[in-house]
Design a protein around this motif. Structure first.
Motif, PDB file in Angstrom:
ATOM      1  N   THR A   1     -25.009  28.925  52.000  1.00  0.00           N
ATOM      2  CA  THR A   1     -25.244  29.336  50.655  1.00  0.00           C
ATOM      3  C   THR A   1     -25.903  30.640  50.470  1.00  0.00           C
ATOM      4  OG1 THR A   1     -27.261  28.099  50.463  1.00  0.00           O
ATOM      5  CG2 THR A   1     -25.428  26.983  49.433  1.00  0.00           C
ATOM      6  N   ARG A   2     -25.639  31.637  49.854  1.00  0.00           N
ATOM      7  CA  ARG A   2     -26.192  32.825  49.898  1.00  0.00           C
ATOM      8  C   ARG A   2     -26.367  33.669  51.264  1.00  0.00           C
ATOM      9  NH1 ARG A   2     -31.458  31.987  45.701  1.00  0.00           N
ATOM     10  NH2 ARG A   2     -30.024  31.048  43.986  1.00  0.00           N
ATOM     11  N   GLY A   3     -25.231  33.443  52.014  1.00  0.00           N
ATOM     12  CA  GLY A   3     -25.228  33.916  53.367  1.00  0.00           C
ATOM     13  C   GLY A   3     -26.014  33.170  54.426  1.00  0.00           C
ATOM     14  N   ILE A   4     -26.790  31.970  54.078  1.00  0.00           N
ATOM     15  CA  ILE A   4     -27.446  31.215  54.970  1.00  0.00           C
ATOM     16  C   ILE A   4     -26.734  30.078  55.382  1.00  0.00           C
ATOM     17  CG2 ILE A   4     -29.473  30.289  55.344  1.00  0.00           C
ATOM     18  CD1 ILE A   4     -30.848  31.866  52.992  1.00  0.00           C
ATOM     19  N   PRO A   5     -26.535  29.867  56.568  1.00  0.00           N
ATOM     20  CA  PRO A   5     -25.717  28.751  57.158  1.00  0.00           C
ATOM     21  C   PRO A   5     -26.527  27.368  56.578  1.00  0.00           C
ATOM     22  CG  PRO A   5     -25.771  30.394  58.664  1.00  0.00           C
ATOM     23  CD  PRO A   5     -26.654  30.756  57.655  1.00  0.00           C
ATOM     24  N   ARG A   6     -25.950  26.461  56.159  1.00  0.00           N
ATOM     25  CA  ARG A   6     -26.670  25.382  55.744  1.00  0.00           C
ATOM     26  C   ARG A   6     -26.092  24.027  56.470  1.00  0.00           C
ATOM     27  NH1 ARG A   6     -31.127  27.028  53.015  1.00  0.00           N
ATOM     28  NH2 ARG A   6     -30.476  28.467  51.424  1.00  0.00           N
ATOM     29  N   GLY A   7     -24.936  24.121  57.115  1.00  0.00           N
ATOM     30  CA  GLY A   7     -24.376  23.019  57.936  1.00  0.00           C
ATOM     31  C   GLY A   7     -22.770  23.435  58.408  1.00  0.00           C
ATOM     32  N   VAL A   8     -22.317  22.310  59.198  1.00  0.00           N
ATOM     33  CA  VAL A   8     -20.929  22.582  59.613  1.00  0.00           C
ATOM     34  C   VAL A   8     -20.066  21.243  59.392  1.00  0.00           C
ATOM     35  CG1 VAL A   8     -19.392  23.113  61.736  1.00  0.00           C
ATOM     36  CG2 VAL A   8     -21.664  24.409  61.260  1.00  0.00           C
ATOM     37  N   ILE A   9     -19.063  21.530  58.750  1.00  0.00           N
ATOM     38  CA  ILE A   9     -17.977  20.446  58.733  1.00  0.00           C
ATOM     39  C   ILE A   9     -16.950  20.444  59.815  1.00  0.00           C
ATOM     40  CG2 ILE A   9     -15.969  19.498  57.523  1.00  0.00           C
ATOM     41  CD1 ILE A   9     -16.983  20.842  54.910  1.00  0.00           C
ATOM     42  N   ALA A  10     -17.093  19.417  60.740  1.00  0.00           N
ATOM     43  CA  ALA A  10     -16.284  19.560  61.994  1.00  0.00           C
ATOM     44  C   ALA A  10     -15.100  18.342  61.677  1.00  0.00           C
ATOM     45  CB  ALA A  10     -17.025  18.905  63.143  1.00  0.00           C
ATOM     46  N   VAL A  11     -13.927  18.682  62.108  1.00  0.00           N
ATOM     47  CA  VAL A  11     -12.749  17.629  61.984  1.00  0.00           C
ATOM     48  C   VAL A  11     -12.043  17.453  63.430  1.00  0.00           C
ATOM     49  CG1 VAL A  11     -10.636  17.083  60.953  1.00  0.00           C
ATOM     50  CG2 VAL A  11     -12.539  18.482  59.648  1.00  0.00           C
ATOM     51  N   LEU A  12     -11.983  16.208  63.813  1.00  0.00           N
ATOM     52  CA  LEU A  12     -11.223  16.227  65.053  1.00  0.00           C
ATOM     53  C   LEU A  12      -9.960  15.747  64.934  1.00  0.00           C
ATOM     54  CD1 LEU A  12     -11.535  15.904  68.196  1.00  0.00           C
ATOM     55  CD2 LEU A  12     -11.929  13.610  67.890  1.00  0.00           C
ATOM     56  N   THR A  13      -8.812  16.651  65.193  1.00  0.00           N
ATOM     57  CA  THR A  13      -7.603  16.352  64.909  1.00  0.00           C
ATOM     58  C   THR A  13      -6.462  16.563  66.049  1.00  0.00           C
ATOM     59  OG1 THR A  13      -5.744  17.007  63.413  1.00  0.00           O
ATOM     60  CG2 THR A  13      -7.441  18.762  63.671  1.00  0.00           C
ATOM     61  N   HIS A  14      -5.347  16.036  66.034  1.00  0.00           N
ATOM     62  CA  HIS A  14      -4.141  16.427  66.878  1.00  0.00           C
ATOM     63  C   HIS A  14      -3.167  17.093  66.333  1.00  0.00           C
ATOM     64  CE1 HIS A  14      -1.530  12.957  65.863  1.00  0.00           C
ATOM     65  NE2 HIS A  14      -3.024  12.429  65.786  1.00  0.00           N
ATOM     66  N   ARG A  15      -3.325  17.047  64.823  1.00  0.00           N
ATOM     67  CA  ARG A  15      -2.314  17.923  64.111  1.00  0.00           C
ATOM     68  C   ARG A  15      -2.839  18.864  63.276  1.00  0.00           C
ATOM     69  NH1 ARG A  15       1.759  12.803  62.213  1.00  0.00           N
ATOM     70  NH2 ARG A  15       2.656  12.075  64.392  1.00  0.00           N
ATOM     71  N   TRP A  16      -2.520  19.876  63.277  1.00  0.00           N
ATOM     72  CA  TRP A  16      -3.300  20.970  62.584  1.00  0.00           C
ATOM     73  C   TRP A  16      -2.412  22.166  62.021  1.00  0.00           C
ATOM     74  CZ3 TRP A  16      -7.718  20.853  60.249  1.00  0.00           C
ATOM     75  CH2 TRP A  16      -8.234  21.981  59.538  1.00  0.00           C
ATOM     76  N   ASN A  17      -2.445  22.557  60.849  1.00  0.00           N
ATOM     77  CA  ASN A  17      -1.512  23.769  60.123  1.00  0.00           C
ATOM     78  C   ASN A  17      -2.616  24.477  59.564  1.00  0.00           C
ATOM     79  OD1 ASN A  17      -0.057  25.353  58.221  1.00  0.00           O
ATOM     80  ND2 ASN A  17       1.747  23.961  58.971  1.00  0.00           N
ATOM     81  N   ASP A  18      -2.748  25.805  60.148  1.00  0.00           N
ATOM     82  CA  ASP A  18      -3.756  26.639  59.621  1.00  0.00           C
ATOM     83  C   ASP A  18      -3.464  27.024  58.140  1.00  0.00           C
ATOM     84  OD1 ASP A  18      -5.317  27.081  61.674  1.00  0.00           O
ATOM     85  OD2 ASP A  18      -4.313  28.406  62.778  1.00  0.00           O
ATOM     86  N   LYS A  19      -2.205  26.817  57.559  1.00  0.00           N
ATOM     87  CA  LYS A  19      -1.806  27.314  56.307  1.00  0.00           C
ATOM     88  C   LYS A  19      -2.228  26.156  55.259  1.00  0.00           C
ATOM     89  CE  LYS A  19       1.932  30.644  57.081  1.00  0.00           C
ATOM     90  NZ  LYS A  19       3.134  31.005  57.201  1.00  0.00           N
ATOM     91  N   THR A  20      -2.038  24.999  55.643  1.00  0.00           N
ATOM     92  CA  THR A  20      -2.381  23.857  54.776  1.00  0.00           C
ATOM     93  C   THR A  20      -3.765  23.277  54.835  1.00  0.00           C
ATOM     94  OG1 THR A  20      -1.044  22.365  56.275  1.00  0.00           O
ATOM     95  CG2 THR A  20       0.063  23.422  54.199  1.00  0.00           C
TER      96      THR A  20
END
Length: 204
Positions: free
Chosen positions: A16-35
């Motif tokens: 928020t307002r350029g200040i990092p507040r946290g990180v969402i982390a996802v563990l996956t073996h199937r990933w599509n950058d577009k979707t």
């Protein structure tokens, strides 16, 4: 480890307002950058908006209970909290006292402080209040030069002792120019309601 070679972490920063507040982390073996990548970024953006709203609500809530001049509770919050403490004291049968005091000129000939000097004196007194009372006490600034302190689990006699110690600590800070006019009242011996208790302390 067969089957896990392609597993990878994908992350998105919540800020928020350029200040990092946290990180969402996802563990996956199937990933599509577009979707999947777009979806993760959208989730991060929604969380950022929610966090920003929460910060705004917290700021508004703080402004409704705090006097911005001294950083102590304002009079409205004082009345609310004192009413709650009276309820607790009534149910649990423990003592409750209220201290009210004002900064006054020590002699009639002393010129009253004005402007920045008065503001500095009041702010300094507010700092002394914070330093001399417990974190469980309710410290409030009522306007002008008047302060109030709600002392849960404190009898009238104990409150008087606290007042004397406070006056002694303040005496050296006043420079001989001003002093404190103090009053103490106890629930329910002196009064049974918020207004009556504050009035009794002021009138003591």
């Amino acid at each position: 480890l067969t089957g896990f070679e392609s597993v990878q972490w994908k992350t998105a920063i919540v800020e928020t307002r350029g200040i990092p507040r946290g990180v969402i982390a996802v563990l996956t073996h199937r990933w599509n950058d577009k979707t999947d990548g777009v979806r993760l970024q959208r989730i991060a953006q929604n969380l950022s908006k929610s966090f920003e709203i929460a910060l705004l609500h917290a700021k508004i809530s703080e402004s409704t209970i705090e006097d911005p001049f001294t950083g102590l509770a304002n009079d409205k919050f004082l009345v609310k909290r004192l009413n709650e403490e009276i309820g607790k004291a009534s149910r649990l049968k423990h003592p409750l006292s209220v201290l009210v005091f004002s900064k006054v000129e020590k002699t009639a000939s002393a010129a009253p402080a004005k402007g920045r000097t008065q503001d500095k004196n009041v702010r300094h007194l507010a700092q002394l209040v914070k330093a001399n009372f417990r974190s469980t006490d309710i410290l409030a600034f009522r306007g002008e030069s008047q302060f109030a302190v709600v002392l849960p689990h404190t009898s009238f006699v104990d409150a008087l002792r606290k007042v004397e110690r406070f006056r002694d600590n303040v005496k050296d800070q006043a420079g001989g120019v001003w002093t404190l006019a103090t009053g103490v009242a106890e629930y329910p011996g002196h009064a049974a309601s918020v207004e009556e208790l504050l009035f009794a302390a002021e009138d003591a």
